[in-house]
Design a protein around this motif. Structure first.
Motif, PDB file in Angstrom:
ATOM      1  N   ILE A   1      -5.104  -1.577  -2.352  1.00  0.00           N
ATOM      2  CA  ILE A   1      -4.523  -1.392  -1.022  1.00  0.00           C
ATOM      3  C   ILE A   1      -4.615   0.068  -0.637  1.00  0.00           C
ATOM      4  CG2 ILE A   1      -2.463  -1.716   0.395  1.00  0.00           C
ATOM      5  CD1 ILE A   1      -1.619  -3.687  -1.858  1.00  0.00           C
TER       6      ILE A   1
ATOM      7  N   GLY B   1      -2.313   5.338   4.291  1.00  0.00           N
ATOM      8  CA  GLY B   1      -2.732   6.602   4.897  1.00  0.00           C
ATOM      9  C   GLY B   1      -3.795   7.339   4.083  1.00  0.00           C
TER      10      GLY B   1
ATOM     11  N   GLN C   1      -4.830   7.310  -6.194  1.00  0.00           N
ATOM     12  CA  GLN C   1      -3.962   6.124  -6.215  1.00  0.00           C
ATOM     13  C   GLN C   1      -4.595   4.936  -5.494  1.00  0.00           C
ATOM     14  OE1 GLN C   1      -0.423   7.795  -4.450  1.00  0.00           O
ATOM     15  NE2 GLN C   1       0.637   7.916  -6.400  1.00  0.00           N
TER      16      GLN C   1
ATOM     17  N   VAL D   1      -4.138  -1.261   5.335  1.00  0.00           N
ATOM     18  CA  VAL D   1      -2.978  -1.905   5.961  1.00  0.00           C
ATOM     19  C   VAL D   1      -2.397  -1.117   7.142  1.00  0.00           C
ATOM     20  CG1 VAL D   1      -2.321  -3.125   3.835  1.00  0.00           C
ATOM     21  CG2 VAL D   1      -1.393  -0.846   4.274  1.00  0.00           C
TER      22      VAL D   1
ATOM     23  N   ALA E   1       4.837  -2.208   6.568  1.00  0.00           N
ATOM     24  CA  ALA E   1       4.477  -1.233   5.524  1.00  0.00           C
ATOM     25  C   ALA E   1       3.472  -0.195   5.999  1.00  0.00           C
ATOM     26  CB  ALA E   1       3.923  -1.966   4.307  1.00  0.00           C
TER      27      ALA E   1
ATOM     28  N   PRO F   1       7.470  12.350   3.027  1.00  0.00           N
ATOM     29  CA  PRO F   1       6.549  13.311   2.414  1.00  0.00           C
ATOM     30  C   PRO F   1       6.088  14.307   3.477  1.00  0.00           C
ATOM     31  CG  PRO F   1       5.402  11.277   2.896  1.00  0.00           C
ATOM     32  CD  PRO F   1       6.834  11.056   3.301  1.00  0.00           C
TER      33      PRO F   1
ATOM     34  N   THR G   1       3.349  14.915   4.338  1.00  0.00           N
ATOM     35  CA  THR G   1       2.181  14.306   5.008  1.00  0.00           C
ATOM     36  C   THR G   1       2.597  13.252   6.040  1.00  0.00           C
ATOM     37  OG1 THR G   1       2.170  12.843   3.088  1.00  0.00           O
ATOM     38  CG2 THR G   1       0.521  14.592   3.115  1.00  0.00           C
TER      39      THR G   1
ATOM     40  N   ALA H   1       0.957   9.603   6.440  1.00  0.00           N
ATOM     41  CA  ALA H   1       1.441   8.729   5.359  1.00  0.00           C
ATOM     42  C   ALA H   1       2.299   7.593   5.921  1.00  0.00           C
ATOM     43  CB  ALA H   1       2.258   9.543   4.363  1.00  0.00           C
TER      44      ALA H   1
ATOM     45  N   GLY I   1       4.902   2.182   3.378  1.00  0.00           N
ATOM     46  CA  GLY I   1       4.488   1.396   2.200  1.00  0.00           C
ATOM     47  C   GLY I   1       3.842   2.298   1.157  1.00  0.00           C
TER      48      GLY I   1
ATOM     49  N   PHE J   1       4.359   5.500   0.794  1.00  0.00           N
ATOM     50  CA  PHE J   1       5.384   6.409   0.223  1.00  0.00           C
ATOM     51  C   PHE J   1       6.145   5.688  -0.881  1.00  0.00           C
ATOM     52  CE2 PHE J   1       9.500   8.945   1.168  1.00  0.00           C
ATOM     53  CZ  PHE J   1       9.111   9.988   0.348  1.00  0.00           C
TER      54      PHE J   1
ATOM     55  N   GLY K   1       3.536   4.976  -3.773  1.00  0.00           N
ATOM     56  CA  GLY K   1       2.879   6.107  -4.425  1.00  0.00           C
ATOM     57  C   GLY K   1       3.726   7.352  -4.537  1.00  0.00           C
TER      58      GLY K   1
ATOM     59  N   PHE L   1       7.453   9.850  -4.453  1.00  0.00           N
ATOM     60  CA  PHE L   1       8.517  10.190  -5.390  1.00  0.00           C
ATOM     61  C   PHE L   1       9.781  10.606  -4.627  1.00  0.00           C
ATOM     62  CE2 PHE L   1      10.438  13.730  -7.902  1.00  0.00           C
ATOM     63  CZ  PHE L   1      10.808  12.998  -9.027  1.00  0.00           C
TER      64      PHE L   1
ATOM     65  N   PHE M   1       2.012   2.082  -7.598  1.00  0.00           N
ATOM     66  CA  PHE M   1       0.633   2.327  -7.149  1.00  0.00           C
ATOM     67  C   PHE M   1      -0.035   1.049  -6.608  1.00  0.00           C
ATOM     68  CE2 PHE M   1      -0.572   6.256 -10.005  1.00  0.00           C
ATOM     69  CZ  PHE M   1       0.606   6.884  -9.632  1.00  0.00           C
TER      70      PHE M   1
ATOM     71  N   GLY N   1       1.700  -6.421  -6.090  1.00  0.00           N
ATOM     72  CA  GLY N   1       2.081  -7.079  -4.848  1.00  0.00           C
ATOM     73  C   GLY N   1       1.835  -6.200  -3.641  1.00  0.00           C
TER      74      GLY N   1
ATOM     75  N   HIS O   1       2.021  20.645   0.357  1.00  0.00           N
ATOM     76  CA  HIS O   1       1.359  21.407   1.413  1.00  0.00           C
ATOM     77  C   HIS O   1       1.067  22.832   0.949  1.00  0.00           C
ATOM     78  CE1 HIS O   1       1.340  18.557   4.702  1.00  0.00           C
ATOM     79  NE2 HIS O   1       0.655  19.466   5.360  1.00  0.00           N
TER      80      HIS O   1
HETATM   81  C1  LIG Z   1      -0.413  17.840   1.274  1.00  0.00           C
HETATM   82  C2  LIG Z   1       0.290  16.710   0.574  1.00  0.00           C
HETATM   83  C3  LIG Z   1       1.668  16.703   0.528  1.00  0.00           C
HETATM   84  C4  LIG Z   1       2.350  15.645  -0.097  1.00  0.00           C
HETATM   85  N1  LIG Z   1       3.711  15.679  -0.149  1.00  0.00           N
HETATM   86  C5  LIG Z   1       4.361  14.668  -0.784  1.00  0.00           C
HETATM   87  C6  LIG Z   1       5.774  14.670  -0.873  1.00  0.00           C
HETATM   88  O1  LIG Z   1       6.452  15.534  -0.340  1.00  0.00           O
HETATM   89  N2  LIG Z   1       6.362  13.656  -1.553  1.00  0.00           N
HETATM   90  C7  LIG Z   1       5.647  12.622  -2.108  1.00  0.00           C
HETATM   91  O2  LIG Z   1       6.251  11.725  -2.711  1.00  0.00           O
HETATM   92  N3  LIG Z   1       4.308  12.586  -2.007  1.00  0.00           N
HETATM   93  C8  LIG Z   1       3.653  13.575  -1.363  1.00  0.00           C
HETATM   94  N4  LIG Z   1       2.295  13.526  -1.255  1.00  0.00           N
HETATM   95  C9  LIG Z   1       1.576  12.322  -1.701  1.00  0.00           C
HETATM   96  C10 LIG Z   1       1.409  11.290  -0.543  1.00  0.00           C
HETATM   97  O3  LIG Z   1       1.153  11.961   0.679  1.00  0.00           O
HETATM   98  C11 LIG Z   1       2.648  10.430  -0.340  1.00  0.00           C
HETATM   99  O4  LIG Z   1       3.063   9.804  -1.519  1.00  0.00           O
HETATM  100  C12 LIG Z   1       2.437   9.389   0.776  1.00  0.00           C
HETATM  101  O5  LIG Z   1       3.659   8.789   1.056  1.00  0.00           O
HETATM  102  C13 LIG Z   1       1.433   8.309   0.453  1.00  0.00           C
HETATM  103  O6  LIG Z   1       1.370   7.442   1.580  1.00  0.00           O
HETATM  104  P1  LIG Z   1      -0.029   6.881   2.096  1.00  0.00           P
HETATM  105  O7  LIG Z   1       0.261   5.969   3.241  1.00  0.00           O
HETATM  106  O8  LIG Z   1      -0.979   7.963   2.367  1.00  0.00           O
HETATM  107  O9  LIG Z   1      -0.458   6.029   0.828  1.00  0.00           O
HETATM  108  P2  LIG Z   1      -1.892   5.837   0.148  1.00  0.00           P
HETATM  109  O10 LIG Z   1      -2.393   7.128  -0.363  1.00  0.00           O
HETATM  110  O11 LIG Z   1      -2.780   5.088   1.046  1.00  0.00           O
HETATM  111  O12 LIG Z   1      -1.471   4.886  -1.055  1.00  0.00           O
HETATM  112  C14 LIG Z   1      -0.640   5.353  -2.084  1.00  0.00           C
HETATM  113  C15 LIG Z   1      -0.462   4.223  -3.118  1.00  0.00           C
HETATM  114  O13 LIG Z   1       0.325   3.185  -2.540  1.00  0.00           O
HETATM  115  C16 LIG Z   1      -0.376   1.934  -2.573  1.00  0.00           C
HETATM  116  N5  LIG Z   1      -0.016   1.226  -1.332  1.00  0.00           N
HETATM  117  C17 LIG Z   1      -0.140   1.693  -0.066  1.00  0.00           C
HETATM  118  N6  LIG Z   1       0.353   0.787   0.799  1.00  0.00           N
HETATM  119  C18 LIG Z   1       0.802  -0.265   0.064  1.00  0.00           C
HETATM  120  C19 LIG Z   1       1.405  -1.509   0.384  1.00  0.00           C
HETATM  121  N7  LIG Z   1       1.644  -1.865   1.653  1.00  0.00           N
HETATM  122  N8  LIG Z   1       1.734  -2.347  -0.628  1.00  0.00           N
HETATM  123  C20 LIG Z   1       1.501  -2.004  -1.914  1.00  0.00           C
HETATM  124  N9  LIG Z   1       0.903  -0.841  -2.271  1.00  0.00           N
HETATM  125  C21 LIG Z   1       0.573   0.029  -1.301  1.00  0.00           C
HETATM  126  C22 LIG Z   1      -1.837   2.298  -2.680  1.00  0.00           C
HETATM  127  O14 LIG Z   1      -2.591   1.278  -3.308  1.00  0.00           O
HETATM  128  C23 LIG Z   1      -1.778   3.563  -3.533  1.00  0.00           C
HETATM  129  O15 LIG Z   1      -1.694   3.215  -4.894  1.00  0.00           O
HETATM  130  C24 LIG Z   1       1.609  14.580  -0.664  1.00  0.00           C
HETATM  131  C25 LIG Z   1       0.219  14.591  -0.610  1.00  0.00           C
HETATM  132  C26 LIG Z   1      -0.443  15.651  -0.004  1.00  0.00           C
HETATM  133  C27 LIG Z   1      -1.938  15.606   0.063  1.00  0.00           C
END
Ligand SMILES: Cc1cc2nc3c(=O)[nH]c(=O)nc-3n(C[C@H](O)[C@H](O)[C@H](O)COP(=O)(O)OP(=O)(O)OC[C@H]3O[C@@H](n4cnc5c(N)ncnc54)[C@H](O)[C@@H]3O)c2cc1C
Length: 476
Positions: A99, A102, A109, A121, A139, A161, A163, A167, A170, A172, A175, A177, A223, A227, A344
């Motif tokens: 999946i 963002g 991941q 998604v 999500a 996050p 981002t 982001a 779902g 967050f 993936g 914290f 990750f 599901g 960042h």
């Molecule tokens: C500059 C920068 C700053 C960041 N700051 C933070 C921060 O402050 N805190 C933090 O926790 N993280 C941070 N991150 C990591 C990341 O941005 C976050 O965890 C963000 O929330 C991921 O969301 P995404 O939509 O981009 O997920 P993705 O990168 O698309 O996916 C992340 C994981 O979730 C899974 N996933 C996504 N959607 C679903 C769904 N609907 N059902 C099941 N699984 C799903 C994916 O398979 C993948 O394993 C940062 C990253 C960067 C590059």
């Protein structure tokens, strides 16, 4: 360096067809595409490649390991029925299913290690319900859009996050914290932050499982291995117009001492991150608000706490170089405080100089700044210090995202061993793809037990959890 070898270098990521237990070589992808009829399927190599990447490029190790991992097909979904169709096809044909939301995760991941289907998604992006103290959203909704919807009711998300413009909620939960807001509300897994989630299973006849309260831990930071999260309900708090600020200190030790003193319930802070002066050249838009001789604390402070905050800065020999609402800073061409913090910080550096990478550290609590002082002394110009201060499990704590000069794999692991050798520090290794080799260290048996229900054939994001063994799979 004199460290005991406590952190082992894990095996490289299990990439490629042979790492997947079902036969992928004879899959008829045209027939799979026909099964996905009615959905938006991307087939062109450039599109598939683009949708198979995240921010793993922060790590030269992962860049080398993952650059060739590409989905065979990318399918974009926008309704629950679409998700059901994709899950059923993956189960019937025994295909890897990864999946993507963002795509801002850092450790590959959402990279399909063994190819197969990537399900995007981001089209499931509706805010479904807002009530006092909670919001429910699909999500794929972006965190920023959810916040804007909440703000219309005078409420705000508890954490997000940095981002958040890209982001999703779902992503967050699966993936992330914690992040901006964790100083006030703790991390994602702390009680009361996540309220409810609906998750679809990957089976020939997909089912929807509802998780409430603590049950959500079964999919948090999993990750996307157990599901598909369809929608979630999270807690809201009354909105506050935070004052984004930069306080400067004459030494990094003084900035850290200030952060320790500011980690108190007597101050209402949403963000508190300290960044040493050597980062200043990377923060190009800040000019003399973050000069090369000023060690910074980037903060988001409640207006009512500002007088106490200002006194505390002064008491630690600091001065405030910048303070204003987000709108005021943006109007002045300045970054909001949250874009100077968390990962960042690394991004600001890598935008200008790709010869750096990073490491993540959890410090023993209560945090002792002498540990970082020692690292400043022994690592010299190889490591630049940045710490995020946050609550976790009800206690104030400190986490580091260090900027590290890339000098090869051996050097990275030497640094990790040295950091883990003293002061109770724990490395959250960002150069690995599995949940366990990264932050979690151990297999979460509850998450694996849930995977046996939600992904009984072991198709979801294969290779990302050491807890799953092929012999656990139930034939489909
Ligand atoms: C500059 C920068 C700053 C960041 N700051 C933070 C921060 O402050 N805190 C933090 O926790 N993280 C941070 N991150 C990591 C990341 O941005 C976050 O965890 C963000 O929330 C991921 O969301 P995404 O939509 O981009 O997920 P993705 O990168 O698309 O996916 C992340 C994981 O979730 C899974 N996933 C996504 N959607 C679903 C769904 N609907 N059902 C099941 N699984 C799903 C994916 O398979 C993948 O394993 C940062 C990253 C960067 C590059």
């Amino acid at each position: 360096m004199s460290a005991e070898p406590t952190i082992a270098r894990p095996l490289p990521a299990q990439v490629g067809r042979e790492a997947f237990p079902y036969d992928l070589d004879s899959v008829d992808w045209n027939a799979v595409q026909a099964d996905l009829r009615g959905l938006n399927v991307l087939t062109r190599p450039a599109q598939r490649k683009q949708h198979s990447k995240d921010f793993f490029w922060y790590s030269p190790i992962l860049s080398a390991e993952l650059s060739d991992c590409v989905a065979d097909l990318v399918v974009k979904v926008s309704t629950e029925d679409d998700v059901r169709q994709v899950c059923a096809v993956a189960a019937r044909r025994k295909l890897p299913l990864t999946i993507r939301a963002g795509g801002t995760g850092n450790y590959g991941q959402c990279v399909p290690l063994q190819g197969g289907l990537v399900m995007e998604v981001g089209g499931m992006a509706r805010v479904l319900d807002i009530q006092p103290g909670r919001i429910r959203a699909q999500a794929g909704a972006r965190m920023y859009d959810i916040e804007m919807a909440a703000r219309e009711t005078g409420q705000a998300l508890r954490m997000w996050p940095s981002t958040w413009h890209v982001a999703t909620i779902g992503g967050f939960i699966s993936g992330g914290f914690g992040g901006i807001g964790s100083m006030r509300h703790g991390i994602l897994r702390d009680p009361g932050n996540l309220l409810r989630a609906r998750v679809m299973t990957v089976e020939r006849e997909p089912r929807v499982i509802e998780l409430v309260g603590d049950e959500i831990q079964q999919v948090q930071h999993a990750f996307g291995t157990n599901g598909v999260i369809l929608d979630v309900e999270v807690a809201l708090s009354p909105a506050v117009e935070w004052v984004h600020g930069t306080a400067l200190f004459p030494s990094y030790r003084k900035a850290l001492d200030f952060a320790c003193a500011a980690s108190t319930p007597a101050l209402d802070l949403f963000l508190l991150s300290t960044v040493e002066a050597r980062f200043s050249p990377f923060y190009t838009s800040m000019g003399d608000r973050f000069p090369p001789d000023g060690h910074a604390a980037f903060t988001m402070v409640a207006p009512a706490s500002m007088p106490k905050f200002e006194s505390l800065v002064a008491a630690h020999g600091g001065r405030i170089s910048m303070a204003g609402t987000e709108a005021e800073l943006l109007a002045a061409g300045l970054p909001p405080a949250y874009e100077c913090a968390y990962n960042h910080t690394t991004l600001q550096a890598l935008k200008l100089d790709r010869s750096w990478t990073y490491l993540q550290v959890a410090y023993a609590q209560p945090f002792d700044p002498a540990v970082v002082q020692r690292h400043l002394e022994i690592f010299g110009d190889d490591v630049l210090q940045h710490q995020d201060h946050a609550r976790a499990g009800g206690e104030f704590g400190t986490f580091g995202i260090l900027l590290v000069r890339w000098k090869g794999i051996d050097h990275q692991y030497e640094l990790m061993r040295e950091i883990e050798s003293q002061g109770g520090c724990q490395i959250f290794n960002p150069h690995v793809v599995t949940i366990e080799d990264g932050g979690m260290k151990t297999i979460d048996n509850r998450q694996i037990a849930f995977k046996q229900q939600s992904d009984p054939m072991g198709l979801m994001n294969p290779g990302k959890t050491r807890g799953w063994r092929h012999d656990m799979a139930r034939p489909g």
